[in-house]
Design a protein around this motif. Structure first.
Motif, PDB file in Angstrom:
ATOM      1  N   PHE A  77       3.737  13.737 -39.629  1.00 46.53           N
ATOM      2  CA  PHE A  77       2.822  12.600 -39.504  1.00 46.53           C
ATOM      3  C   PHE A  77       2.301  12.173 -40.870  1.00 46.53           C
ATOM      4  O   PHE A  77       2.391  12.912 -41.846  1.00 46.53           O
ATOM      5  N   GLY A  78       1.751  10.978 -40.884  1.00 39.89           N
ATOM      6  CA  GLY A  78       1.216  10.426 -42.130  1.00 39.89           C
ATOM      7  C   GLY A  78       1.480   8.934 -42.160  1.00 39.89           C
ATOM      8  O   GLY A  78       1.427   8.256 -41.133  1.00 39.89           O
ATOM      9  N   ASP A  79       1.788   8.465 -43.335  1.00 41.46           N
ATOM     10  CA  ASP A  79       1.922   7.026 -43.563  1.00 41.46           C
ATOM     11  C   ASP A  79       3.382   6.684 -43.754  1.00 41.46           C
ATOM     12  O   ASP A  79       3.937   6.913 -44.829  1.00 41.46           O
ATOM     13  N   ILE A  80       4.015   6.184 -42.712  1.00 38.49           N
ATOM     14  CA  ILE A  80       5.405   5.762 -42.873  1.00 38.49           C
ATOM     15  C   ILE A  80       5.404   4.254 -43.070  1.00 38.49           C
ATOM     16  O   ILE A  80       5.060   3.488 -42.178  1.00 38.49           O
ATOM     17  N   THR A  81       5.737   3.853 -44.255  1.00 42.47           N
ATOM     18  CA  THR A  81       5.683   2.433 -44.567  1.00 42.47           C
ATOM     19  C   THR A  81       7.073   1.838 -44.484  1.00 42.47           C
ATOM     20  O   THR A  81       8.036   2.429 -44.967  1.00 42.47           O
ATOM     21  N   GLY A  82       7.151   0.726 -43.842  1.00 43.89           N
ATOM     22  CA  GLY A  82       8.437   0.045 -43.737  1.00 43.89           C
ATOM     23  C   GLY A  82       8.797  -0.632 -45.043  1.00 43.89           C
ATOM     24  O   GLY A  82       7.985  -0.719 -45.980  1.00 43.89           O
ATOM     25  N   GLU A  83      10.023  -1.104 -45.074  1.00 39.77           N
ATOM     26  CA  GLU A  83      10.513  -1.786 -46.279  1.00 39.77           C
ATOM     27  C   GLU A  83       9.605  -2.977 -46.605  1.00 39.77           C
ATOM     28  O   GLU A  83       9.291  -3.788 -45.732  1.00 39.77           O
ATOM     29  N   GLY A  84       9.194  -3.055 -47.850  1.00 41.61           N
ATOM     30  CA  GLY A  84       8.377  -4.180 -48.280  1.00 41.61           C
ATOM     31  C   GLY A  84       6.908  -4.066 -47.930  1.00 41.61           C
ATOM     32  O   GLY A  84       6.105  -4.929 -48.293  1.00 41.61           O
ATOM     33  N   GLU A  85       6.523  -2.994 -47.201  1.00 39.53           N
ATOM     34  CA  GLU A  85       5.110  -2.813 -46.880  1.00 39.53           C
ATOM     35  C   GLU A  85       4.429  -1.967 -47.958  1.00 39.53           C
ATOM     36  O   GLU A  85       5.055  -1.066 -48.538  1.00 39.53           O
ATOM     37  N   ALA A  86       3.190  -2.240 -48.175  1.00 36.85           N
ATOM     38  CA  ALA A  86       2.439  -1.450 -49.154  1.00 36.85           C
ATOM     39  C   ALA A  86       1.974  -0.157 -48.502  1.00 36.85           C
ATOM     40  O   ALA A  86       1.529  -0.167 -47.360  1.00 36.85           O
ATOM     41  N   PRO A  87       2.072   0.958 -49.207  1.00 32.53           N
ATOM     42  CA  PRO A  87       1.557   2.196 -48.641  1.00 32.53           C
ATOM     43  C   PRO A  87       0.035   2.144 -48.507  1.00 32.53           C
ATOM     44  O   PRO A  87      -0.634   1.390 -49.211  1.00 32.53           O
ATOM     45  N   LYS A  88      -0.474   2.916 -47.587  1.00 35.78           N
ATOM     46  CA  LYS A  88      -1.925   2.967 -47.389  1.00 35.78           C
ATOM     47  C   LYS A  88      -2.571   3.606 -48.631  1.00 35.78           C
ATOM     48  O   LYS A  88      -2.110   4.643 -49.100  1.00 35.78           O
TER      49      LYS A  88
END
Lengths: 277, 277
Positions: A77-88
């Motif tokens: 678990f955690g922050d899975i960022t999609g392509e082009g999305e900014a990480p949290k």
């Protein structure tokens, strides 16, 4: 007189046989289905645990997801960022940490098991955690058992910072020992993680975001009002009673078992945990 | 040249490295979520397997349920009859069978592992199944690993008849070895069983019948039209390629692992299975 069973031993325990985990080292992961209680291991991974405390205090995981469930291996678990999305943003937490795969033997109370182990020269418990050590190298480490919490990393040894965490849900993957930083262990609510439907993507990732399990919040117990805490007691692992409990599992003496094994693997020992009402 | 990874070894395999399980020893368990494929082990439990074949042919499990899911241990299925209810008739199957906890070493091809094991003098594979043996006693047996199928019993050693079956979903409970009859192993679809919500009753039983998982049918593959079969190939466990695959797991040589373990436990070896389209 026949040896006592595990339950008989626990029934005869005294308050001194149990400990209450430190609320400042206890995480509550709140899911739709209930609460997972995790004990952090600052004696093994002080830098990661410090970062995880900061992340929890700042609500980093709130609204994120369990995005990976690989059968017989881990949920993650955690922050899975999609392509082009900014990480949290990680707020006051540190973006980079040293690898904490093992630590010096010195200064770590270690309660050894007599049982042979294929993976390490010695196994046992340290601070309640299943652990191993190598006197020749002078190093000790947590052992990857069912319920272990670890910090996911990429190729570089020091590429974990505690934002992406995994929990072992299958056969103990001891080959990970000394290859990744372990940060704690699930004490309660494991059954909420172990049944997360397996991801169909490579390595069990949930490629379809709708399959991911929402995390309502991850908080430090010390940040939660006392009345909302889960009052857990964990059997101490450095007592004669614990040795007797392990022996009762090593050689089952109830009426069902015909052939006591005469052995137990470290990861077959479930440390008893009880909820105080 | 660096050693090949598991995937590279499999990519270089030849058809002779793979086997097709015997349809007469293959069970299909049909659930809402899909099909679980199980290989039976007549070399280890001939009487139980014969009974299970009869039960499957006569549709014994059709309409019954998975009625137990105990975290880090087993799911169990069959006929759970409530108080005052008559058990489902077992038709042409036998009500009582001998215990088949182990078998003579003679006549069983055994491919031994070099790795140390705490539970048995020798471990390895026999007919594709994880197994162990004791030359001093002249006995061999299947080892309880993830995915093992066993026949539930009561107090008496000979109280199983194959109607109530369990599958291991957690850390290998090797203490069960030689205490109960094992009858096979899940080859495919394990993730349908491992995520069954845990039962809240003692030992993970689903006390509320609505929590139980319906079984649409359990059939022998040989009784299913060929076009409806799942065409599986299982890596043979008695070949040089298999030894190389095990070595690739014992000492991971990809870029991620920094410290190869130099060891592998029997139950950490997942025998590769592939679906032929």
């Amino acid at each position: 007189m026949r040896p006592r069973t595990t339950q008989e031993l626990l029934d005869a325990s005294t308050p001194a046989d149990w400990r209450r985990p430190d609320p400042a080292s206890t995480l509550y992961m709140e899911l739709e289905g209930g609460r997972v209680v995790i004990e952090l291991a600052p004696d093994f991974a002080p830098e990661h645990v410090a970062n995880i405390r900061t992340l929890a205090k700042e609500g980093f995981w709130d609204g994120l997801t369990i995005y990976r469930s690989q059968d017989n291996f881990v949920v993650q678990f955690g922050d899975i960022t999609g392509e082009g999305e900014a990480p949290k943003p990680i707020g006051g937490a540190r973006a980079a940490l040293p690898a904490e795969f093992s630590r010096p033997i010195e200064g770590l109370a270690f309660h050894a098991l007599p049982d042979r182990d294929g993976w390490a020269p010695e196994t046992g418990f340290a601070g309640g955690f299943p652990a191993a050590r190598d006197p020749a190298e002078g190093q000790a480490w947590m052992a990857h058992c069912y319920g272990t919490l670890g910090a996911g990393r990429d190729m570089a040894a020091d590429s974990s910072n505690g934002t992406e965490l995994y929990v072992v849900i299958g056969q103990a993957p001891r080959q990970l020992d000394r290859n990744i930083t372990q940060v704690g262990r699930v004490l309660h609510g494991m059954e909420l993680l172990s049944v997360v439907p397996r991801g169909t993507g490579p390595l069990g990732f949930h490629e379809d975001p709708s399959q991911r399990v929402p995390i309502k919040a991850v908080r430090l117990a010390s940040e939660v009002p006392e009345t909302e805490r889960t009052d857990l007691q964990v059997l101490r692992t450095d007592t004669p009673l614990f040795d007797a409990v392990v022996e009762s599992r090593r050689n089952r003496r109830d009426d069902w078992y015909l052939r006591p094994a005469g052995h137990i693997d470290l990861c077959n020992i479930a440390v008893p945990v009880r909820v105080v009402d």
